[in-house]
Write a protein that holds these residues in place. Structure first.
Motif, PDB file in Angstrom:
ATOM      1  N   ALA A   1       0.839  -1.202   0.000  1.00 26.43           N
ATOM      2  CA  ALA A   1       0.000   0.000   0.000  1.00 26.43           C
ATOM      3  C   ALA A   1       0.875   1.253   0.000  1.00 26.43           C
ATOM      4  O   ALA A   1       0.576   2.241  -0.682  1.00 26.43           O
ATOM      5  CB  ALA A   1      -0.928  -0.002   1.212  1.00 26.43           C
ATOM      6  N   TYR A   2       1.993   1.209   0.744  1.00 27.64           N
ATOM      7  CA  TYR A   2       2.883   2.373   0.777  1.00 27.64           C
ATOM      8  C   TYR A   2       3.567   2.587  -0.574  1.00 27.64           C
ATOM      9  O   TYR A   2       3.699   3.725  -1.032  1.00 27.64           O
ATOM     10  CB  TYR A   2       3.932   2.224   1.873  1.00 27.64           C
ATOM     11  N   PHE A   3       4.000   1.508  -1.219  1.00 25.92           N
ATOM     12  CA  PHE A   3       4.635   1.638  -2.534  1.00 25.92           C
ATOM     13  C   PHE A   3       3.661   2.268  -3.535  1.00 25.92           C
ATOM     14  O   PHE A   3       4.043   3.125  -4.345  1.00 25.92           O
ATOM     15  CB  PHE A   3       5.068   0.262  -3.053  1.00 25.92           C
ATOM     16  N   ILE A   4       2.412   1.835  -3.483  1.00 28.92           N
ATOM     17  CA  ILE A   4       1.393   2.408  -4.370  1.00 28.92           C
ATOM     18  C   ILE A   4       1.201   3.888  -4.050  1.00 28.92           C
ATOM     19  O   ILE A   4       1.116   4.737  -4.956  1.00 28.92           O
ATOM     20  CB  ILE A   4       0.059   1.644  -4.222  1.00 28.92           C
ATOM     21  N   TRP A   5       1.160   4.220  -2.788  1.00 28.11           N
ATOM     22  CA  TRP A   5       0.977   5.602  -2.331  1.00 28.11           C
ATOM     23  C   TRP A   5       2.120   6.487  -2.829  1.00 28.11           C
ATOM     24  O   TRP A   5       1.899   7.608  -3.298  1.00 28.11           O
ATOM     25  CB  TRP A   5       0.892   5.606  -0.818  1.00 28.11           C
ATOM     26  N   VAL A   6       3.354   5.981  -2.780  1.00 25.43           N
ATOM     27  CA  VAL A   6       4.513   6.732  -3.263  1.00 25.43           C
ATOM     28  C   VAL A   6       4.365   7.060  -4.751  1.00 25.43           C
ATOM     29  O   VAL A   6       4.683   8.166  -5.197  1.00 25.43           O
ATOM     30  CB  VAL A   6       5.814   5.940  -3.016  1.00 25.43           C
ATOM     31  N   HIS A   7       3.842   6.106  -5.510  1.00 19.54           N
ATOM     32  CA  HIS A   7       3.690   6.338  -6.949  1.00 19.54           C
ATOM     33  C   HIS A   7       2.506   7.245  -7.269  1.00 19.54           C
ATOM     34  O   HIS A   7       2.548   7.995  -8.257  1.00 19.54           O
ATOM     35  CB  HIS A   7       3.563   4.994  -7.681  1.00 19.54           C
ATOM     36  N   VAL A   8       1.476   7.184  -6.466  1.00 16.42           N
ATOM     37  CA  VAL A   8       0.367   8.127  -6.641  1.00 16.42           C
ATOM     38  C   VAL A   8       0.891   9.562  -6.485  1.00 16.42           C
ATOM     39  O   VAL A   8       0.573  10.454  -7.281  1.00 16.42           O
ATOM     40  CB  VAL A   8      -0.756   7.860  -5.614  1.00 16.42           C
ATOM     41  N   ILE A   9       1.714   9.770  -5.471  1.00 17.96           N
ATOM     42  CA  ILE A   9       2.308  11.091  -5.229  1.00 17.96           C
ATOM     43  C   ILE A   9       3.182  11.501  -6.404  1.00 17.96           C
ATOM     44  O   ILE A   9       3.139  12.651  -6.873  1.00 17.96           O
ATOM     45  CB  ILE A   9       3.125  11.089  -3.919  1.00 17.96           C
ATOM     46  N   TYR A  10       3.981  10.568  -6.927  1.00 15.27           N
ATOM     47  CA  TYR A  10       4.869  10.888  -8.047  1.00 15.27           C
ATOM     48  C   TYR A  10       4.078  11.287  -9.289  1.00 15.27           C
ATOM     49  O   TYR A  10       4.389  12.283  -9.945  1.00 15.27           O
ATOM     50  CB  TYR A  10       5.769   9.695  -8.357  1.00 15.27           C
TER      51      TYR A  10
END
Length: 233
Positions: A163-172
């Motif tokens: 979930a955190y990895f996905i969140w990082v990419h949403v931000i990017y």
């Protein structure tokens, strides 16, 4: 018992205050970091929240729960405390501390650029990246817990990180900026390998915690298992 209760209270106060101070007083200019997500874009901050919750629950368990090494009459707050420590509080704290100081030793500009020093005080850096490791290690050797099944613990841990990895990419994709400078110097294939390495590393930390718990609390683990078998009969 009193020292353990005071230790849990100190941990709860320390990490809660660290989260509060970071959220209210650490204001990094938008040019230094993407604004989407606020503090919740940082794994360090999310981990500090996890530690705040864990030590608060541990403190409440000291007051109202049960610290006996037995499966019988185990209150809900004790069960929550045990699984939270095993599945998240210990492995995530160890991951954050080791990875942060490891990257920092190689090139601090990749993890905490010097340009952020005026905004992120040294004491807060140690609360977020050093004390988390010290406190979970002290907790591991000072408080017994029965580890949950590996399947349930690894499901919680893996879901948290994915979930955190996905969140990082949403931000990017929303800001065109990476949360951490190190991600900007990696191409996509290497970045995927990096994520898989992180997932494997934090999983190994979970297994290490499980093994250390078994070594430190061997008698209690054996007593608990025997109690569970008798209850099953």
């Amino acid at each position: 018992m009193l020292l353990k209760t005071l230790f849990h209270l100190l941990g709860a106060i320390q990490f809660c205050y660290g989260c509060y101070y970071d959220a209210v007083y650490v204001n990094i200019p938008g040019s230094a970091a993407p604004t989407l997500g606020g503090k919740l874009k940082y794994l360090t901050y999310l981990d500090a929240i996890v530690q705040s919750i864990y030590f608060t629950i541990a403190f409440l368990n000291d007051l109202f729960g049960n610290n006996e090494s037995t499966l019988s009459e185990k209150p809900l707050i004790r069960r929550i405390k045990d699984i939270l420590f095993c599945a998240l509080a210990y492995p995530v704290a160890m991951f954050v501390g080791i990875s942060f100081w490891g990257i920092y030793a190689v090139d601090r500009e990749l993890i905490l650029p010097r340009s952020l020093d005026p905004y992120f005080p040294t004491w807060l850096n140690h609360v977020m990246h050093t004390n988390i490791v010290i406190f979970v290690l002290i907790e591991l050797i000072s408080s017994f817990r029965m580890y949950p099944t590996r399947k349930s613990a690894m499901t919680i841990l893996s879901t948290f990180f994915l979930a955190y990895f996905i969140w990082v990419h949403v931000i990017y994709f929303k800001t065109d900026k990476w949360v951490y400078p190190i991600l900007a110097v990696l191409n996509w294939p290497i970045r995927i390998v990096f994520y898989l390495f992180c997932l494997g590393f934090v999983s190994s930390l979970y297994f290490l915690g499980e093994k250390l718990n078994r070594i430190v609390w061997s008698k209690e683990v054996e007593r608990t298992v025997k109690s569970g078998k008798k209850k099953a009969k």
